[in-house]
Every structure is written in C-alpha cells, then in structure tokens.
Scaffold this active site. Structure first.
Site, PDB file in Angstrom:
ATOM      1  N   ARG A  57       0.842  -1.214   0.000  1.00  0.00           N
ATOM      2  CA  ARG A  57       0.000   0.000   0.000  1.00  0.00           C
ATOM      3  C   ARG A  57       0.871   1.257   0.000  1.00  0.00           C
ATOM      4  O   ARG A  57       0.452   2.315  -0.459  1.00  0.00           O
ATOM      5  CB  ARG A  57      -0.955  -0.008   1.202  1.00  0.00           C
ATOM      6  CG  ARG A  57      -1.755   1.281   1.369  1.00  0.00           C
ATOM      7  CD  ARG A  57      -3.081   1.108   2.095  1.00  0.00           C
ATOM      8  NE  ARG A  57      -2.998   0.326   3.296  1.00  0.00           N
ATOM      9  CZ  ARG A  57      -2.444   0.737   4.458  1.00  0.00           C
ATOM     10  NH1 ARG A  57      -1.940   1.938   4.570  1.00  0.00           N
ATOM     11  NH2 ARG A  57      -2.426  -0.063   5.508  1.00  0.00           N
ATOM     12  N   TYR A 110     -12.861  18.814 -15.495  1.00  0.00           N
ATOM     13  CA  TYR A 110     -13.447  17.491 -15.752  1.00  0.00           C
ATOM     14  C   TYR A 110     -14.631  17.284 -14.797  1.00  0.00           C
ATOM     15  O   TYR A 110     -14.570  17.693 -13.633  1.00  0.00           O
ATOM     16  CB  TYR A 110     -12.357  16.421 -15.555  1.00  0.00           C
ATOM     17  CG  TYR A 110     -12.900  15.032 -15.440  1.00  0.00           C
ATOM     18  CD1 TYR A 110     -13.586  14.449 -16.501  1.00  0.00           C
ATOM     19  CD2 TYR A 110     -12.758  14.293 -14.273  1.00  0.00           C
ATOM     20  CE1 TYR A 110     -14.112  13.161 -16.396  1.00  0.00           C
ATOM     21  CE2 TYR A 110     -13.269  13.009 -14.155  1.00  0.00           C
ATOM     22  CZ  TYR A 110     -13.949  12.459 -15.220  1.00  0.00           C
ATOM     23  OH  TYR A 110     -14.464  11.202 -15.109  1.00  0.00           O
ATOM     24  N   ASP A 182      -4.035  20.211 -13.825  1.00  0.00           N
ATOM     25  CA  ASP A 182      -4.338  18.902 -14.407  1.00  0.00           C
ATOM     26  C   ASP A 182      -3.865  18.948 -15.856  1.00  0.00           C
ATOM     27  O   ASP A 182      -4.404  19.687 -16.682  1.00  0.00           O
ATOM     28  CB  ASP A 182      -5.848  18.629 -14.315  1.00  0.00           C
ATOM     29  CG  ASP A 182      -6.241  17.255 -14.863  1.00  0.00           C
ATOM     30  OD1 ASP A 182      -5.521  16.732 -15.741  1.00  0.00           O
ATOM     31  OD2 ASP A 182      -7.276  16.715 -14.438  1.00  0.00           O
ATOM     32  N   LYS A 207      -5.300   7.878 -19.337  1.00  0.00           N
ATOM     33  CA  LYS A 207      -5.518   8.432 -20.669  1.00  0.00           C
ATOM     34  C   LYS A 207      -4.256   8.300 -21.530  1.00  0.00           C
ATOM     35  O   LYS A 207      -3.890   7.209 -21.917  1.00  0.00           O
ATOM     36  CB  LYS A 207      -5.983   9.887 -20.538  1.00  0.00           C
ATOM     37  CG  LYS A 207      -7.143  10.067 -19.551  1.00  0.00           C
ATOM     38  CD  LYS A 207      -8.375   9.394 -20.062  1.00  0.00           C
ATOM     39  CE  LYS A 207      -9.595   9.349 -19.159  1.00  0.00           C
ATOM     40  NZ  LYS A 207      -9.523   9.550 -17.760  1.00  0.00           N
TER      41      LYS A 207
END
Ligand code: PLP
Length: 399
Positions: A57, A110, A182, A207
C-alpha cells in the site's frame, strides 16, 4: 552529458532501480509485503532511513518505476502515484485543504473534479470559487482575495479551453496558494506546467500516459515537500496504484512521444475537416486560429493536443445517428488511446451534471468529444465523411 530529449526519456527514464536478474524490462512485482531477516535493516527501511519496500500500500518496485518515469517527463523533483486520476485529484485536495480554507478554480474542469468542488468540498466547510474558464481577470481577482489552492486544468475537458499557466501561477504564488494543473489533455510531451510556475501537476495516467485504454492510474508531480505530504495521505487512505496497472502504464509510456505526435497531427486535420461540414455548428480545437485560446496555447504548448470537440445541428438526434456509423472509433467514455474514441459529453465527461449544469458550462447536448487515435488520417477523414453522408435526409426537418 546534455539531457536526452523527452521521447528518449519516455523510453529509458526511471527504470534502472526497479530492474532485477539482468532483465531489461521492469518486472511486475506481485508481492504485498517485502521481508527482512535483519531487524535493524527492516527498521531502517520502515522509517525511511534506507531505500527499500515494506508493504504494497506504501511502495512497490513496479509502481516506483512508473513514478520515476513521470517525474522525469514532468521535470519534477518528486512524484507519487494513485489508483486513478480521480484518486490523484481527491488525495491532493484532501492533503492540502482543511475546514475554513478557500480554493479557486474554473467552471470547466473534468466532470468528476467539478463534483468534488460542488458536492464534497462544501460539506467540509471549504469555500469553493469557480470562475469562468478563460476569464483571467476574474481568476486573478478571486485569487488576490486570498486562497489556499488555485486549481487549473488546461486544455479543459471537453471544450478544450485554455488558461495561461504562467500568468495564473504568478498570481497564485503572490497569494501564497498552491497552484495545481491537471495536465491530462496536454501530456508532458506538449506542456510542462512546473516549468511554467505551477507547484503540482496531475495526470489521469489512464488516458495518454498509458495510451492503450487497458489500465487505470493517476500521478502527482512537484516538490519533494508537497509530494511527500500527498504520498503520506495516500499511503494511509489507500488509493494505491496496482503493480500490474503500473506495468501497463510504463509499457505504454515508452511510445508516448510517437503516439502523441501522431494524435496531435490527426486532431488538427480532423478539426480542419469538421470546419468544412455543413451540419457542424462549432469546432473546438486550440490549434485552430479561430479558437479563443490559440495564442496562449501557442505560447505554452509544444503542440495543441489530440482532443477536440464539435457541436452538431440537430443535437442529440444527430449524435444518435452519426456516432454508430463511424467504423474507426470506439464509442466510449475514455480518451487518449491509440484508437479514436468518440462520445457525447452528456454521456462521458459530464454525465454527472444535469442538462442545465451542462448548458451553463457551454456544453450543448449535441456536443461530441473526439479523441484522435493514431490511425492513418485518410481513413479517419473518410470515415467521418461517410458517416455524415449516411445521416437521414429528414433529420433536420423539425429542428
Ligand atoms: N482529469 C481529466 C482531465 C480527465 O479527463 C479525467 C477522466 O476522464 C480525470 C482527470 C479522471 O481520471 P480517472 O478516470 O483516471 O479517474
């Protein structure tokens, strides 16, 4: 030796420390924990005194190579990774904001990011101010009133609006805010926000970085101090990037330059073609001289990106007829893949919003987002042409 160019670095950067057994490719290390016979060494790694891994983790060798590569491509001092782009965004904001704080952003982020601003941050008593995208004076005024975070996305999803990063970073810094960009649409090939003055750069690696629509991921790059704090938030909250996803993203990133160059070339050609089509009411692409952000984009981007959007006469009815006729496009919610991807914004980026909210953001129901793939451009243009020709003649009779 002078620094290698970005296409070379996309292939080579960040991998060395994660190679093993003489393998030339980074392995997928599917181990939840990392064991130690020496108790003192284990302790030193656990407290960060010695390099190594303890528990998946927190860190993992495959994930570490992905982080090292994106760090290099963004020219950052440090990077950390996440299970998705939204995890990168929410964990970053969770790290930086406390009740009573103020964040300034734009209306066109977004859809998921917008939901954080409108639904979740207000619940934590965080004051959110969303300015008209592209209205630099309005953003400057709000930032100057004082804020903890200035959050930008440029180009935006889906109308590819442009914000001047250098100008906004200056005003953000003066106000003592952390300036976040971003950079998902631009990619590090076309734009490096840190070099333009931003403090943090975020990617949905899902993406363009991955580029093959087969792995989810996110990243944040910036100073050691900021990234360490965000990493700590993520290691505790648990939105960790999976090693298999990290491997797929790493493999995809090796061809990032080739893919993005071709996608930019294709997007420009498609945008120019769409301008000649009767039923297309508007084409949004920063590479077109008619685009309001064209000159800023020319200043801060190396190319104009692989994303565009266009509005068609007849709205949703036309979309319903047009998109299924395309042979070389996935009708899907993703973007940045090697295949061309199309979709109406009402179903993709802004599905979380109501029609009224979309209209307020300048997103008509007939807006189509087009993510150019790397296909031969002749085929993409022929495909669009045949799809337009197959539209029923009576489609606009009542519109
Ligand atoms: N940022 C932008 C600009 C996006 O387009 C998306 C997703 O479409 C995200 C962030 C969220 O990324 P993810 O889907 O990996 O959570």
């Amino acid at each position: 030796m002078k620094q290698a160019k970005i296409g070379t670095r996309a292939i080579w950067a960040g991998e060395k420390d994660s190679l093993a057994f003489g393998a030339t490719q980074v392995p997928v290390v599917h181990s939840v924990s990392f064991g130690y016979d020496d108790m003192d060494e284990w302790y030193d790694v656990a407290i960060g005194k010695k390099k190594g891994h303890i528990y998946g983790r927190n860190t993992n060798p495959t994930v570490q190579a992905f982080e090292a590569k994106i760090k290099d491509l963004e020219g950052a001092k440090a990077a950390t990774s996440f299970s998705t782009g939204m995890a990168a965004i929410s964990n970053t904001l969770g790290t930086l904001l406390s009740p009573g704080d103020r964040i300034v952003s734009i209306k066109d982020t977004y859809g998921g990011t917008n939901k954080i601003f409108t639904e979740f941050l207000p619940k934590l008593n965080i004051d959110v101010v969303l300015c008209d995208t592209g209205d630099h004076e309005a953003i400057e005024k709000e930032v100057a009133k004082g804020c903890n975070v200035l959050y930008l996305e440029t180009p935006t999803n889906p109308t590819v609006k442009i914000t001047d990063i250098k100008r906004m970073a200056k005003v953000g810094k003066a106000a003592g805010a952390v300036v976040i960009v971003d950079n998902t649409f631009a990619t590090p090939i076309n734009q490096n926000p840190l070099a333009l003055g931003a403090d943090l750069v975020i990617h949905s690696a899902t993406k363009y970085l991955g580029g093959h629509a087969d792995a989810l991921g996110g990243s944040v790059c910036g100073s050691e101090e900021l990234v360490e704090a965000i990493y700590h938030y993520r290691e505790i909250n648990g939105a960790t990037l999976d090693p298999m996803a990290a491997y797929l993203l790493l493999r995809g990133m090796k061809t990032l330059k080739l893919r993005v160059d071709k996608q930019c070339e294709n997007a420009l050609a498609v945008a120019k073609y769409l301008q000649t089509v009767d039923i297309v009411e508007a084409v949004h692409y920063p590479g077109l001289e008619s685009h309001p952000g064209h000159s800023i984009a020319t200043e801060q981007m190396k190319q104009y990106g692989g994303m565009l959007s266009f509005a068609v006469k007849g709205g949703v009815d036309t979309v319903r007829h047009l998109l299924p006729k395309l042979k070389y496009a996935n009708r899907a919610a993703n973007l940045g893949a090697v295949e061309t991807v199309v979709g109406p914004s009402r179903t993709t980026s802004h599905v979380e919003c109501t029609p009224e909210e979309r209209a307020a953001m300048g997103i008509p129901e007939g807006l189509i987002r087009y993510s150019a793939g790397i296909e031969d451009i002749e085929d993409l243009l022929d495909d669009l042409e045949q799809a337009f020709q197959l539209l029923p003649e009576n489609l606009f009779a009542t519109t």
